[in-house]
Design an enzyme around this catalytic site. Structure first.
Site, mmCIF file in Angstrom:
data_model
loop_
_atom_site.group_PDB
_atom_site.id
_atom_site.type_symbol
_atom_site.label_atom_id
_atom_site.label_comp_id
_atom_site.label_asym_id
_atom_site.label_seq_id
_atom_site.Cartn_x
_atom_site.Cartn_y
_atom_site.Cartn_z
ATOM 1 N N ARG A 116 0.019 8.304 5.238
ATOM 2 C CA ARG A 116 -1.064 7.682 6.011
ATOM 3 C C ARG A 116 -2.420 8.328 5.724
ATOM 4 O O ARG A 116 -3.454 7.659 5.786
ATOM 5 C CB ARG A 116 -0.732 7.722 7.504
ATOM 6 C CG ARG A 116 0.296 6.658 7.876
ATOM 7 C CD ARG A 116 0.420 6.455 9.372
ATOM 8 N NE ARG A 116 1.269 5.301 9.631
ATOM 9 C CZ ARG A 116 0.835 4.064 9.822
ATOM 10 N NH1 ARG A 116 -0.458 3.810 9.764
ATOM 11 N NH2 ARG A 116 1.675 3.079 10.061
ATOM 12 N N SER B 219 0.833 -1.210 0.000
ATOM 13 C CA SER B 219 0.000 0.000 0.000
ATOM 14 C C SER B 219 0.863 1.253 0.000
ATOM 15 O O SER B 219 0.662 2.180 -0.797
ATOM 16 C CB SER B 219 -0.926 0.007 1.220
ATOM 17 O OG SER B 219 -1.849 -1.052 1.158
ATOM 18 N N HIS C 143 -3.483 6.719 2.554
ATOM 19 C CA HIS C 143 -3.812 5.325 2.861
ATOM 20 C C HIS C 143 -5.170 5.216 3.550
ATOM 21 O O HIS C 143 -5.920 4.261 3.342
ATOM 22 C CB HIS C 143 -2.712 4.725 3.748
ATOM 23 C CG HIS C 143 -2.911 3.283 4.071
ATOM 24 N ND1 HIS C 143 -3.344 2.842 5.314
ATOM 25 C CD2 HIS C 143 -2.755 2.161 3.322
ATOM 26 C CE1 HIS C 143 -3.428 1.523 5.305
ATOM 27 N NE2 HIS C 143 -3.081 1.085 4.120
#
Length: 529
Positions: free
Chosen positions: A358, A335, A361
Site C-alpha cells: 500500500r 495495481s 501504491h
C-alpha cells in the site's frame, strides 16, 4: 566511442582548521572533454571551494552538460557503522547523521573531533573513531588506537582501503590520517546534495540514467606521479583528472564504474575508490604513450530533433485515446499485481507485505521498498492496536483525511493541529505548531497508532517526550517529508526507537498519503479492498 561525461572535476580535499593555500590545501582541477590541460584553482577555505563547485554544477546543468566529480576522501565506512544505526540503515543514514553532527565554519573552524566523540557513543567501549589531535581531552575520543575491530567495533578497514598507501577512515590525526577529511567532506557533500536532483553518488546510486552529475571517491596516489615541478597536491589532482578523462574516452571509465563489479556491502554503505583494481590500465593513460581520447557524443540540435511541432486545430476530431480500466476492483487488483511483481515483496516478513504494497501504491514508486526501515513485529503491533480500537494520532489533517474509517474497529482518528490554544503553546515552547500539538497527545499516547506524514518536528518532539518517560505508543509510522529535518528525524527514529515498534521511510521522501496508507494497510490486514 560515446563518453559518459562532458568533463572531470577532481578535488584534493583538506581538513585544515584555518584558511590555507599552497601545499596541503584544497586544489580543484577541471578538465573539459577534448581539452589538453586542466584548469587549477586553490580556494583558501572549504566554503569557497564548495561555492565554486556549486556554481560549476549549476552552469553545467544549464548547458546540458554532465560531469564526474571526484574527491580524495572516503565516502563510506566499514558496514558495522551502518549496522549500529539500525537493521536497514545505509549510506544515506550515515551521511545525514554526519552532516547533523559536523559543523564547518566559513574560515575552516570545525568540530570534527567532538563530532567523532558523539558518533562513538553509538558503539560499546572506546572507538571506533580515535586519535584526538587536540590538546584538550575529549571524553569518548581515545588518543590511542582502540581494540575490538570486527567484534565490538566495526572492521578496521574497508575493502577499498586495501589499495597500497591508504589509511583507515577511523583515524583522525597523525601522519597520513584521513578520518577528519572524511567527516568534514561527507558533511559538505551531504549539504551539496540537498535540494539538488542533478547529482548521484557512486557506487551507492546508479549513474542517474545517464543524466545526472556523479560524485565519486578517488585516491590520487593510486597513480604514479610523473616527474615535474610545482605543488604535489596540484600535480596529483591534475594527473587524476587527465587519467579519468582519457579513461572516459577509451571506454575504461565505464568498465571501472560498472555496477555489477561493486560488492553489495560497498553499494550499501562502504563505497569504493574509483579505479581501484584498474591501477595498471589507468596508469598507462598518463604515461608518455596514451590512448586516443574520443570526442563527446554530439547532442541533437533543432535540425536533428525528431519531435514534430503540431499547430493546434479548431476542427473536431474523433478521440484516439487508448482503452483504460474503469472497474475499481480491477484497477486495485492490477495495481497490486504490478507492485508484487516489481517490488520483490518476498524479502519482507509476511505481515509487512500489505504495508509495503500500500505504501508503494500510494506514491507509485517501487523503489521506496529499498528505503523502508521497520522493527520486527511492527506490523503485528499496529494491527493488534487497531483491532483493540486504539486511537490513531495524526500530525495533520491530510493524514487523518486519508484514513479509511470503514476499515477501523472503533478507533478514533485524532488530529490536534487546529486546537485553538495551539499557537500560544507553540510560542511558549519555541517550536512549531506541529511539534507543540504532540503535548496534547499525552493522555492518549499509550498503545496508540501514531501516524506522522508531514512534520519532522512532530516526530522529533515525540521522541523527546519518550526520552522524558512518556508512555509508549503501539507503533510509530514515520513518514515526514521535506528537505529540513525529514531524513534526520527518521534516521533518529530508526537508530533509537525508544523501545517502540516503528515503520519509517528513510530519506526526504514521505508525505500524508503514505502515512495514511500505512494506517489503512494495518487496519485492513490484506492488500485488496
Amino acid at each position: 566511442m560515446t563518453r559518459l561525461f562532458d568533463g572531470i572535476l577532481a578535488v584534493d580535499w583538506s581538513a585544515a582548521g584555518t584558511p590555507k593555500t599552497g601545499p596541503d590545501s584544497i586544489w580543484i582541477a577541471t578538465l573539459s572533454a577534448g581539452a589538453a590541460d586542466p584548469e587549477l584553482r586553490n580556494p583558501p577555505t572549504r566554503t569557497v571551494a564548495m561555492d565554486q563547485i556549486r556554481a560549476h554544477l549549476d552552469a553545467a546543468t544549464k548547458q546540458d552538460e554532465r560531469w564526474l566529480l571526484v574527491f580524495d576522501f572516503a565516502f563510506g565506512y566499514p558496514k558495522g557503522f551502518a549496522d549500529a544505526l539500525g537493521p536497514n540503515a545505509d549510506w544515506r543514514d550515515i551521511w545525514a547523521l554526519i552532516a547533523a553532527e559536523v559543523s564547518d565554519g566559513p574560515a575552516n573552524a570545525n568540530n570534527r573531533f567532538h563530532a567523532a566523540a558523539r558518533l562513538n557513543t553509538r558503539f560499546p567501549g572506546d572507538g571506533p573513531f580515535w586519535a584526538n589531535g587536540l590538546k584538550e581531552d575529549i571524553p569518548g575520543l581515545p588518543r590511542k588506537k582502540p581494540q575490538g575491530w570486527g567484534s565490538t567495533l566495526p572492521a578496521n578497514r574497508r575493502p577499498s582501503e586495501m589499495a597500497k598507501g591508504t589509511q583507515e577512515v577511523w583515524k583522525l590525526s597523525g601522519a597520513g590520517s584521513v578520518g577528519g577529511q572524511a567527516l568534514i567532506g561527507i558533511a559538505a557533500l551531504e549539504r551539496l546534495r540537498k535540494g539538488r536532483r542533478d547529482v548521484s553518488v557512486w557506487p551507492f546510486e546508479t549513474l542517474g540514467e545517464g543524466t545526472t552529475h556523479v560524485l565519486a571517491e578517488m585516491f590520487p596516489s593510486l597513480l604514479q606521479l610523473p616527474p615535474g615541478e610545482g605543488v604535489r597536491d596540484a600535480r596529483q589532482v591534475s594527473n587524476m583528472a587527465i587519467a579519468l578523462a582519457r579513461a572516459d574516452g577509451s571506454g575504461l571509465l565505464a568498465k571501472m564504474m560498472e555496477a555489477p563489479a561493486i560488492d553489495a556491502a560497498a553499494r550499501r554503505c562502504e563505497a569504493a575508490i574509483i579505479g581501484h583494481g584498474f591501477e595498471e590500465e589507468l596508469g598507462t593513460l598518463v604515461a608518455p604513450a596514451t590512448l586516443p581520447v574520443a570526442e563527446p557524443s554530439p547532442r541533437p540540435g533543432p535540425e536533428q530533433s525528431n519531435v514534430e511541432s503540431v499547430a493546434p486545430s479548431s476542427s473536431p476530431r474523433r478521440s484516439t485515446m487508448r482503452p483504460y480500466l474503469k472497474d475499481p476492483a480491477a484497477i486495485y487488483a492490477e495495481s497490486f499485481r504490478i507492485v508484487r511483481e516489481e517490488a520483490r515483496l518476498e524479502r519482507f516478513p509476511a505481515a509487512m507485505e500489505p504495508v509495503v504494497t500500500r505504501l508503494i501504491h500510494a506514491c507509485g514508486m517501487v523503489e521506496i521498498a529499498d528505503r523502508l526501515a521497520f522493527s520486527p513485529g511492527a506490523a503485528e503491533a499496529g494491527r493488534a492496536a487497531l483491532e483493540a480500537g486504539a486511537p490513531v494520532l495524526c500530525d495533520c489533517e491530510m493524514v487523518a483525511a486519508g484514513v479509511i474509517r470503514r476499515h477501523l474497529k472503533g478507533s478514533e482518528v485524532v488530529t490536534t493541529i487546529n486546537a485553538p490554544d495551539l499557537p500560544a503553546l507553540a510560542a511558549m515552547l519555541g517550536t512549531t505548531r506541529s511539534a507543540a500539538q504532540v503535548e496534547l497527545w499525552r493522555e492518549r499516547i499509550e498503545g496508540a497508532v501514531v501516524a506522522i506524514g508531514n512534520a519532522p518536528t512532530a516526530l522529533f518532539h515525540l521522541l523527546e517526550k519518550l526520552d522524558e518517560g512518556w508512555p509508549k505508543p503501539a507503533v510509530i509510522l514515520g513518514f515526514p517529508v521535506g528537505f529540513v529535518g525529514a531524513a534526520e528525524s527518521k534516521a533518529e527514529l530508526a537508530a533509537d526507537p525508544r523501545g517502540c515498534d516503528f515503520i519509517a521511510l528513510k530519506g526526504r521522501r514521505g508525505g500524508s498519503a503514505m502515512a495514511s496508507a500505512a494506517v489503512n494497510a494495518l487496519a485492513l490486514g490484506e492488500t485488496h479492498g
